[in-house]
Design an enzyme around this catalytic site. Sequence first.
Site, PDB file in Angstrom:
ATOM      1  NE  ARG A 280      -7.843  -6.974 -19.924  1.00 14.61           N
ATOM      2  CZ  ARG A 280      -7.389  -5.413 -20.631  1.00 14.61           C
ATOM      3  NH1 ARG A 280      -6.647  -4.535 -20.362  1.00 14.61           N
ATOM      4  NH2 ARG A 280      -8.490  -5.302 -21.539  1.00 14.61           N
TER       5      ARG A 280
ATOM      6  CD  GLU B 193       1.569  -5.527  10.572  1.00  9.23           C
ATOM      7  OE1 GLU B 193       0.827  -4.590  10.297  1.00  9.23           O
ATOM      8  OE2 GLU B 193       0.309  -6.972  11.315  1.00  9.23           O
TER       9      GLU B 193
ATOM     10  CG  ASP C 236     -10.138  -2.460 -22.975  1.00  9.14           C
ATOM     11  OD1 ASP C 236     -11.068  -2.885 -22.091  1.00  9.14           O
ATOM     12  OD2 ASP C 236      -9.380  -3.415 -22.825  1.00  9.14           O
TER      13      ASP C 236
ATOM     14  N   PRO D  55       1.012  -1.368  -0.211  1.00  5.65           N
ATOM     15  CG  PRO D  55      -0.943  -1.758   1.905  1.00  5.65           C
ATOM     16  CD  PRO D  55       0.932  -2.008   0.973  1.00  5.65           C
TER      17      PRO D  55
HETATM   18  N1  4GX Z   1      -1.368  -3.382  -2.910  1.00  6.70           N
HETATM   19  N2  4GX Z   1      -0.275  -5.334   0.814  1.00  6.70           N
HETATM   20  C1  4GX Z   1       1.421  -5.922   1.702  1.00  6.70           C
HETATM   21  C2  4GX Z   1       2.676  -6.250   3.412  1.00  6.70           C
HETATM   22  C3  4GX Z   1       2.566  -5.002   4.078  1.00  6.70           C
HETATM   23  C4  4GX Z   1       2.633  -4.107   5.155  1.00  6.70           C
HETATM   24  C5  4GX Z   1       2.893  -2.482   5.670  1.00  6.70           C
HETATM   25  C6  4GX Z   1       4.577  -2.826   3.254  1.00  6.70           C
HETATM   26  C7  4GX Z   1       3.606  -2.136   4.631  1.00  6.70           C
HETATM   27  C8  4GX Z   1      -1.109  -3.847  -0.696  1.00  6.70           C
HETATM   28  C9  4GX Z   1      -2.266  -3.173  -1.418  1.00  6.70           C
HETATM   29  C10 4GX Z   1      -1.569  -4.668   0.020  1.00  6.70           C
HETATM   30  C11 4GX Z   1      -0.923  -5.614   2.502  1.00  6.70           C
HETATM   31  C12 4GX Z   1       0.758  -6.375   0.773  1.00  6.70           C
HETATM   32  C13 4GX Z   1      -0.157  -5.458   3.219  1.00  6.70           C
HETATM   33  N3  4GX Z   1       3.887  -4.372   3.604  1.00  6.70           N
HETATM   34  N4  4GX Z   1      -0.537  -4.900  -1.649  1.00  6.70           N
HETATM   35  N5  4GX Z   1       1.558  -6.183   2.720  1.00  6.70           N
HETATM   36  N6  4GX Z   1      -2.878  -2.600  -1.479  1.00  6.70           N
HETATM   37  O1  4GX Z   1      -2.276  -4.785   0.749  1.00  6.70           O
HETATM   38  O2  4GX Z   1      -0.333  -4.260  -3.049  1.00  6.70           O
END
Ligand code: 4GX
Length: 227
Positions: free
Chosen positions: A151, A113, A166, A86
């Site tokens: 794609r 985490e 698209d 995120p």
């Molecule tokens: N888009 N996640 C990564 C572990 C995490 C937690 C905190 C870094 C900091 C996500 C998203 C996503 C869940 C993948 C937490 N990494 N990945 N994971 N939104 O939510 O790509």
Amino acid sequence: MIIDILSLFPHYFTGPFDESIIKRAKENGLAEIRLTDIRDFSENRHRKVDDRPYGGGPGMVMMAEPVVNAIRHVKTSEAHVVYLSPQGKVLTAAKSRQLSKEKHLILLCGHYEGIDQRILDLEVDEEISIGDYVLTNGCLAAIVLVDAVLRFVPGVLGHEHAADEDSFENGILDCPHYTRPEVFEGLAVPTVLLGGNHKEIANWRKDQALKKTMNTRPDLLKFIIKD
Ligand code: 4GX
């Protein structure tokens, strides 16, 4: 294109990548998807890959050593390494198209985490997010990225221009679509689509796409000045 996916749950991917268009892309040699279990690179006799965060706080952090070893095991000189998180830049059609030109993608899926910052410092080229929400791990995000990227790989979609028509390719949303029957539960197909006047149809579609975009995603129109 070769795609390596590094995660703690390699079985997560077997369903989505063994159906439909991605399955066919693999069968046709357009994509090779390889799954690596990061636990196989743990030096620990319990296959431990996480530990408590320095400075305290809840949850666990993925340790640098097994993750870095896993990345280095699959890395080539051509590899582009992505961490799904995120904290990354949000994935777009433009970014997906850009990634589709890579010969070798390595996708790192985080758990717990997050991961030790030194993994990012040493081995990761870019951090990408699939949206502003938090998943339980990065595997689903990797599936979304692979789907959106493949794609754009030539030959993956049946007809070569499908990806160009698209949503987002013109920076706006798509127009409505209709197929048979002409009337369904009292709702008729717009007459312009039945007439065969291609210019009129193109105009109608552009107009509908703009109206839809204005109502649903006005943010997309902010930077667009086009014919
Ligand atoms: N888009 N996640 C990564 C572990 C995490 C937690 C905190 C870094 C900091 C996500 C998203 C996503 C869940 C993948 C937490 N990494 N990945 N994971 N939104 O939510 O790509």
